[in-house]
Write a protein that holds these residues in place. Structure first.
Motif, PDB file in Angstrom:
ATOM      1  N   ALA A  61       0.801  -1.220   0.000  1.00  0.00           N
ATOM      2  CA  ALA A  61       0.000   0.000   0.000  1.00  0.00           C
ATOM      3  C   ALA A  61       0.835   1.271   0.000  1.00  0.00           C
ATOM      4  O   ALA A  61       0.325   2.345   0.301  1.00  0.00           O
ATOM      5  CB  ALA A  61      -0.931  -0.002   1.211  1.00  0.00           C
ATOM      6  N   ASP A  62       2.122   1.166  -0.349  1.00  0.00           N
ATOM      7  CA  ASP A  62       3.005   2.325  -0.226  1.00  0.00           C
ATOM      8  C   ASP A  62       3.132   3.145  -1.500  1.00  0.00           C
ATOM      9  O   ASP A  62       3.786   4.194  -1.489  1.00  0.00           O
ATOM     10  CB  ASP A  62       4.398   1.881   0.240  1.00  0.00           C
ATOM     11  N   ASP A  64       1.079   4.645  -5.326  1.00  0.00           N
ATOM     12  CA  ASP A  64      -0.212   5.214  -5.690  1.00  0.00           C
ATOM     13  C   ASP A  64      -1.147   4.210  -6.352  1.00  0.00           C
ATOM     14  O   ASP A  64      -2.341   4.488  -6.473  1.00  0.00           O
ATOM     15  CB  ASP A  64      -0.013   6.413  -6.623  1.00  0.00           C
ATOM     16  N   HIS A  65      -0.654   3.046  -6.784  1.00  0.00           N
ATOM     17  CA  HIS A  65      -1.556   2.048  -7.355  1.00  0.00           C
ATOM     18  C   HIS A  65      -2.612   1.624  -6.332  1.00  0.00           C
ATOM     19  O   HIS A  65      -3.755   1.319  -6.699  1.00  0.00           O
ATOM     20  CB  HIS A  65      -0.759   0.822  -7.820  1.00  0.00           C
ATOM     21  N   TRP A  66      -2.226   1.592  -5.055  1.00  0.00           N
ATOM     22  CA  TRP A  66      -3.172   1.203  -4.001  1.00  0.00           C
ATOM     23  C   TRP A  66      -4.283   2.245  -3.870  1.00  0.00           C
ATOM     24  O   TRP A  66      -5.460   1.895  -3.740  1.00  0.00           O
ATOM     25  CB  TRP A  66      -2.429   1.020  -2.681  1.00  0.00           C
ATOM     26  N   LYS A  67      -3.919   3.516  -3.934  1.00  0.00           N
ATOM     27  CA  LYS A  67      -4.921   4.581  -3.879  1.00  0.00           C
ATOM     28  C   LYS A  67      -5.846   4.499  -5.100  1.00  0.00           C
ATOM     29  O   LYS A  67      -7.052   4.713  -4.984  1.00  0.00           O
ATOM     30  CB  LYS A  67      -4.234   5.947  -3.824  1.00  0.00           C
ATOM     31  N   TRP A  68      -5.272   4.191  -6.257  1.00  0.00           N
ATOM     32  CA  TRP A  68      -6.071   4.053  -7.485  1.00  0.00           C
ATOM     33  C   TRP A  68      -7.131   2.974  -7.281  1.00  0.00           C
ATOM     34  O   TRP A  68      -8.295   3.148  -7.651  1.00  0.00           O
ATOM     35  CB  TRP A  68      -5.157   3.706  -8.652  1.00  0.00           C
ATOM     36  N   THR A  70      -8.274   1.741  -4.261  1.00  0.00           N
ATOM     37  CA  THR A  70      -9.210   2.062  -3.181  1.00  0.00           C
ATOM     38  C   THR A  70     -10.150   3.193  -3.564  1.00  0.00           C
ATOM     39  O   THR A  70     -11.316   3.202  -3.156  1.00  0.00           O
ATOM     40  CB  THR A  70      -8.466   2.414  -1.881  1.00  0.00           C
ATOM     41  N   ASP A  71      -9.694   4.160  -4.344  1.00  0.00           N
ATOM     42  CA  ASP A  71     -10.555   5.256  -4.786  1.00  0.00           C
ATOM     43  C   ASP A  71     -11.745   4.740  -5.586  1.00  0.00           C
ATOM     44  O   ASP A  71     -12.803   5.378  -5.627  1.00  0.00           O
ATOM     45  CB  ASP A  71      -9.777   6.251  -5.641  1.00  0.00           C
ATOM     46  N   THR A 173       3.543  -2.104   5.132  1.00  0.00           N
ATOM     47  CA  THR A 173       2.684  -1.670   4.026  1.00  0.00           C
ATOM     48  C   THR A 173       1.948  -2.836   3.374  1.00  0.00           C
ATOM     49  O   THR A 173       1.245  -2.642   2.386  1.00  0.00           O
ATOM     50  CB  THR A 173       3.523  -0.948   2.962  1.00  0.00           C
TER      51      THR A 173
END
Length: 405
Positions: A61-62, A64-68, A70-71, A173
């Motif tokens: 989760a460290d 930006d793919h994780w944010k992509w 989860t968003d 992470t």
């Protein structure tokens, strides 16, 4: 510019689904072609009641793919192992131990270098800083993400970045999604269809469509044949894998959650201790892998793999309820040799409104992350070629993944 605003995506794995979502969110009309009868690529899991696939279920989760993910509500519920189940192991000199050697501990501590040089091998660089024994052990430990029997020959910069992410000394992470990659892929498919993407299954593409931007999101070997471009090649690993379900209960009290094979580069991980949904009640599900050495037969590699299972899942041969084996060669994610970085891999932009995505192309991250980063960028570029710009807020940020953020 494509006046109709159409985009074609060839390949329905992680990269292809990411590209399709990105282009469709930008406003393009997208068609997705997949040769198999289901979407998901190498992330596809085995049928219920056992959910196993090539490679571990873990996410990091460290970046930006994780944010992509989860968003877009593509992650879902997270799993977590109990404290009781957190049994780690390190195989050294044929024995399973509970702690790593001192040299590895030094490499995990705060204050370690943030970067390593691109132009020298990991073994050379790490030996100078930590000693040869620690360098060899670290190269085998990080085989969990390289699937390579000689990770020490790879670029120091490449291996050290992986090491610092996998063995993060501060805030962990690692994330385990209930249902693994299959659950995420199912949500990605739902999102694709929600966006109106036309999905064509069971259709093997033998040529590129004309008059529209195309994202080729297949394995690199398939892209090489489809595009007729022999330059589409890169270093990758060679590994044998064992998915193993066994009876749990009292018999499983000594089963390990995670184990690193510092002798042979293998890796053992439980799927079910952190996510009971992947196996029937009363059973435990594990995946083990072992990199194949140069000149080694697959039978010998599998023998070493079963030897690892003997240590990490004691008595497994008498407890097994389900198992399967697999081999992966040249399709385990990109590996960078000394003097090369991710930017030297086959470019995403191929010219003529053709774009490449997958885990062996010029994008940062590791394994499936490379597919996410490249798929998003290819989708953005294809949509732009079709006359649709991706809003900045929806773009996947490469800064931290490339060391610039």
């Amino acid at each position: 510019m494509n006046a109709q605003g159409n985009v074609t995506v060839i390949g329905g794995g992680i990269a292809g689904l990411t590209a399709a979502i990105t282009a469709a969110e930008a406003g393009a009309s997208v068609e997705l072609h997949e040769a198999h009868d289901t979407l998901g690529g190498r992330g596809r899991a085995t049928p219920t009641p056992y959910k196993a696939h090539e490679g571990p279920h873990v996410f990091y989760a460290d970046l930006d793919h994780w944010k992509w993910l989860t968003d877009r509500n593509l992650v879902g519920k997270l799993g977590r192992p109990s404290v009781r189940d957190l049994k780690l192991g390190f195989v050294r000199e044929g024995r399973l131990r509970t702690a790593p050697p001192a040299g590895l501990i030094r490499m995990m501590m705060p204050g370690r270098p943030r970067t390593a040089p691109v132009g020298v091998s990991f073994h050379e660089w790490a030996s100078q800083r930590y000693g040869e024994a620690a360098a060899r052990a670290a190269a085998r430990a990080i085989g969990v993400v390289t699937y390579d029997a000689d990770t020490g020959r790879l670029s120091a910069a490449f291996v050290w970045r992986l090491w610092c992410r996998v063995f993060a000394p501060a805030v962990p992470t690692v994330r385990w999604v209930e249902g693994g990659w299959q659950a995420v892929l199912d949500r990605m498919e739902e999102r694709v269809r929600e966006l109106g993407v036309k999905v064509h299954l069971g259709e093997r593409t033998t040529g590129l469509p004309t008059g529209r931007p195309v994202v080729v999101a297949t394995e690199l070997s398939s892209a090489r044949r489809l595009l007729g471009d022999d330059s589409l090649a890169w270093e990758s690993g060679h590994v044998v894998m064992l998915d193993l379900a066994v009876r749990a209960g009292k018999e499983g009290r000594k089963d390990r959650f995670i184990a690193f094979d510092l002798d042979g580069g293998g890796f053992h991980e439980s799927y079910s201790m952190q996510d009971p949904t992947v196996a029937p009640k009363g059973e435990s599900l594990f995946q083990l892998d072992m990199p194949v050495r140069a000149g080694e037969s697959l039978a010998d590699a599998r023998g070493r793999l079963e030897g690892l299972a003997d240590l990490t899942v004691p008595g497994w041969r008498g407890r097994v309820t389900w198992s399967r084996t697999a081999t992966a060669k040249g399709r385990t994610g990109a590996l960078d040799l000394p003097g090369r970085t991710w930017a030297d891999r086959p470019a995403i932009e191929r010219g003529g409104e053709v774009f490449l995505a997958g885990d062996m192309v010029a994008a940062p991250g590791m394994r499936g992350e490379i597919s996410l980063f490249s798929g998003a960028r290819a989708g953005e570029l294809a949509a732009a070629a079709a006359g649709h710009e991706t809003p900045a807020a929806k773009k996947l940020d490469w800064a931290k993944a490339t060391g610039r953020g």
